[in-house]
Design an enzyme around this catalytic site. Sequence first.
Site, PDB file in Angstrom:
ATOM      1  N   ARG A  23     -13.732  -8.200  -0.677  1.00  0.00           N
ATOM      2  CA  ARG A  23     -12.980  -7.860   0.544  1.00  0.00           C
ATOM      3  C   ARG A  23     -12.434  -6.425   0.469  1.00  0.00           C
ATOM      4  O   ARG A  23     -11.862  -6.001  -0.529  1.00  0.00           O
ATOM      5  CB  ARG A  23     -11.835  -8.848   0.717  1.00  0.00           C
ATOM      6  CG  ARG A  23     -10.983  -8.601   1.980  1.00  0.00           C
ATOM      7  CD  ARG A  23      -9.767  -7.763   1.703  1.00  0.00           C
ATOM      8  NE  ARG A  23      -8.955  -7.566   2.906  1.00  0.00           N
ATOM      9  CZ  ARG A  23      -7.950  -6.701   2.982  1.00  0.00           C
ATOM     10  NH1 ARG A  23      -7.634  -5.955   1.945  1.00  0.00           N
ATOM     11  NH2 ARG A  23      -7.266  -6.562   4.093  1.00  0.00           N
ATOM     12  N   VAL A  24     -12.609  -5.679   1.546  1.00  0.00           N
ATOM     13  CA  VAL A  24     -12.077  -4.317   1.639  1.00  0.00           C
ATOM     14  C   VAL A  24     -11.304  -4.218   2.950  1.00  0.00           C
ATOM     15  O   VAL A  24     -11.776  -4.685   3.987  1.00  0.00           O
ATOM     16  CB  VAL A  24     -13.232  -3.281   1.612  1.00  0.00           C
ATOM     17  CG1 VAL A  24     -12.708  -1.884   1.864  1.00  0.00           C
ATOM     18  CG2 VAL A  24     -13.965  -3.340   0.268  1.00  0.00           C
ATOM     19  N   THR A  74       0.822  -1.212   0.000  1.00  0.00           N
ATOM     20  CA  THR A  74       0.000   0.000   0.000  1.00  0.00           C
ATOM     21  C   THR A  74       0.860   1.267   0.000  1.00  0.00           C
ATOM     22  O   THR A  74       1.973   1.250   0.523  1.00  0.00           O
ATOM     23  CB  THR A  74      -0.853  -0.039   1.278  1.00  0.00           C
ATOM     24  OG1 THR A  74      -1.768  -1.109   1.124  1.00  0.00           O
ATOM     25  CG2 THR A  74      -1.592   1.229   1.538  1.00  0.00           C
TER      26      THR A  74
HETATM   27  N1  ASP Z   1      -3.803  -2.340   4.582  1.00  0.00           N
HETATM   28  C1  ASP Z   1      -3.983  -2.867   3.257  1.00  0.00           C
HETATM   29  C2  ASP Z   1      -5.165  -3.795   3.231  1.00  0.00           C
HETATM   30  O1  ASP Z   1      -5.344  -4.554   4.151  1.00  0.00           O
HETATM   31  C3  ASP Z   1      -2.817  -3.636   2.762  1.00  0.00           C
HETATM   32  C4  ASP Z   1      -1.497  -2.983   2.886  1.00  0.00           C
HETATM   33  O2  ASP Z   1      -1.295  -2.079   3.695  1.00  0.00           O
HETATM   34  O3  ASP Z   1      -0.609  -3.394   2.141  1.00  0.00           O
HETATM   35  O4  ASP Z   1      -5.880  -3.794   2.240  1.00  0.00           O
END
Ligand code: ASP
Length: 305
Positions: free
Chosen positions: A199-200, A171
């Site tokens: 999924r979110v 992310t």
């Molecule tokens: N926090 C993000 C999610 O769970 C993933 C990430 O931070 O890489 O979608």
Amino acid sequence: MYTLAIHGGAGTITKSSMSPEKELLYKAALNDALKVGESILKNGGSSLDAVVAAVVFLEDCPLFNAGRGAVFTADGVNELDASVMRGDNLMAGAVAGVKNIRNPVKLARAIMEHSEHVLLAGKGASDFARTQSIAFESDEYFHTDFRLKQLEEARLEGGTFLDHTEKKFGTVGAVALDKHGNLAACTSTGGMTNKRFGRVGDSPVIGAGTYANNQTAAISCTGHGEFFLRGVVAYDVSCLMEYAGLSLQQACEKVILEKQVKLGGEGGLIAVDAKGNISLVFNSEGMYRGKLAEGSESVVEIYKE
Ligand code: ASP
């Protein structure tokens, strides 16, 4: 006085698992993203413009799990999440599960500025994007070989993975303080490889993955979203500052190094406050990160030490 911090994800990122060439590529991309944001802040631009511009740069870079480099869902598509918040008036915008949007953070900003809503999802969000001249891209634009390989591996192993390789979370996010004393934060992600059922994670959820309030801090998170949702991580940092009087660093350490560790949530966050403090805290082996403050050299790091 201005400050800017960015991240490109946290996770099991160790020096031994990274080639020198790859390390240079990541560091160059982080440095360039900082430069993009700083050019705005230096000229008296807003923290909102700076964080969005830095994240747009990272979304366009295929190295990170956001925008172009987003991971694949179980159905072999890319579903993108993003959010943005400004600290002066607590306005916020977010988008979840959208496809083919080149820069989800721009759509999140358009939702904040041109709709009466905070969070739009799926097809409706795309319909709104079309009314806002938001750029769309073909499926192929998001098809990087590296991510397709990750999906194949995840399918073989039969699991859902956070930016699969070596448990790296990819992310991206940015937080900033501008010369006018205003804070802003934004976050953008492709979520988890092989994710299903719409999924979110935490990234598009205001208070969990992103939060900004001029009275406390601007925060952007990265990590295992389910735990960051349950910990309401970004708002918890703000609350500890507002109600318990903790400093920025104390609040970030309490949330990431104590509370998330106890809960089992691997990841980290970047945060800035209105006094010019910057905190980059993570409980994973590494976090792609960078920071700068007016008058000092920018710093870009990947590993713990
Ligand atoms: N926090 C993000 C999610 O769970 C993933 C990430 O931070 O890489 O979608």
